[in-house]
Scaffold this active site. Sequence first.
Site, PDB file in Angstrom:
ATOM      1  N   TRP A  23       0.839  -1.202   0.000  1.00  0.00           N
ATOM      2  CA  TRP A  23       0.000   0.000   0.000  1.00  0.00           C
ATOM      3  C   TRP A  23       0.875   1.254   0.000  1.00  0.00           C
ATOM      4  CZ3 TRP A  23      -0.309   4.128   3.374  1.00  0.00           C
ATOM      5  CH2 TRP A  23      -1.417   4.980   3.217  1.00  0.00           C
ATOM      6  N   HIS A  24       2.019   1.209   0.688  1.00  0.00           N
ATOM      7  CA  HIS A  24       2.876   2.371   0.783  1.00  0.00           C
ATOM      8  C   HIS A  24       3.611   2.671  -0.521  1.00  0.00           C
ATOM      9  CE1 HIS A  24       2.321   1.983   5.162  1.00  0.00           C
ATOM     10  NE2 HIS A  24       2.695   3.241   5.217  1.00  0.00           N
ATOM     11  N   GLY A  25       3.853   1.675  -1.326  1.00  0.00           N
ATOM     12  CA  GLY A  25       4.563   1.947  -2.568  1.00  0.00           C
ATOM     13  C   GLY A  25       4.707   0.717  -3.435  1.00  0.00           C
TER      14      GLY A  25
END
Length: 490
Positions: free
Chosen positions: A324-326
């Site tokens: 989700w972060h990257g």
Amino acid sequence: MLFYSFEFIYLFFPICLTGYFLLGKRSKRLSIIWLVLCSLFFYGWWNPKYVPFLIGSLVCNYYFGLLLNSSRKKSFLYLGVTLNLLLIGYYKYAGFFTSIFNDISGNSYNLGEIILPLGISFFTFQQIAWLVDSYKGRVSEKEKGIWEYGLFVTFFPQLIAGPIVHHAEMMPQFHEKNSQWLNWDNMAAGLTIFVIGLAKKVVIADSIAPYANKIFDAALNTSQQISAGEAWLGAITYSMQLYFDFSGYADMAIGLALMCNIRLPINFDSPYKSLSIAEFWRRWHITLSRFLRDYIYIPLGGSRIGEKKRYMNLLFTMLIGGLWHGAGWTFVLWGGLHGIFLIVHRLWSKTNIRLPEFVAHLLTFICVVVAWVFFRAENFASASKILIAMIDFQSFSCCSVLKIEEMTDALKYVVPIIVVVFFLPNTQNIMNNWPGGLRVYQNPFRVARVFLFSYQPTLLWSCAIIILSATSLFLLLDQSNIQEFIYFQF
């Protein structure tokens, strides 16, 4: 438009707030429409072409929610969630998965440049939560209007980087009596929280960023050596930069919303004071952790289906959190590493052996710092280079990247910052005893009151806030040293 830009501080927010309260005297609906329009303008400041994208996503999810609220059919829920995931999948992960496919198959497909819409991860997850809440009948009738829903999604203090809120957490507040009337208690407390957040970002986070950047940039150079001291300094300075960058954003968002008489959920609660990695995730990005728990971990079975499956669920949930972060292997590794940490913590807790608090604090902090190396590094090779250097203690006192003077200057920043992080009260502690502040906060550190730092509307506090804001605004004059919020890229 950034919260700390002069356009925002001197033009956008004063105009937005004035219009909100003036229109609120005539009609709640008009004040809500005004906030939606202001929020869309705020979003479009970066790239106006993505405003129709945001509106389209908003309208489609709104009508899906109404459909789910009336029909309660799981097939509609699955369809709505799938469409949201496909949308974020294309913009955020299409290039990543295409590169994986090319590596496996030997092809060279190229999707071209895909510009990531700002805040897509946040408003997509928030709308997925809305669909689930609509399916479960948790949405009040009077908050089902399209403008109310538009405000729920676009409310500018939390649009770009959270917190990820539930509809029931925010929208009833706009329908409370006098919610659109100027409240001086909320204005004073909100402005204080905003200035504290501004100082965290500008005075602390951006001041130590150059040291972390220089060391992590050096890790990309295959011929550049990095000493153990520099590797640890880079990892710790980035850990502190990220801490105050994200904490500063969280404070500014809460402060801005509070000046609008809206209380956003706390999203950051001194995570480096945690005694375990599980506690860390109850304190770091609290609303994201809640989303991952409620919509991934628990639906997978959580802890109800046996220990082995529980560990698999933990690992899978954290891998999703990392992704989700990257869109990159370093984020996947970061999430996987935290999943392993959580599993080890669970296994250790079964032994009923309690570590001394100092040891537990230190061990948790080291695990978090090591994991942040993957979070910050550009690729696996540069992360590995820093991690290997961190255990090469024979080179601890050497200086390959930084000069001796730079190392000394960096330590002059880092040591006081560590004292602030571990020994001083956070924003919630400071504001806890003021009725216009964060009354929902419960102090978990058995320090019920912090008299020396407790906020009160006194002359001394006014002078302190003026000095803090003046220092921050002075540093903002040199825009070359100011960086965007780190979480904006997610």
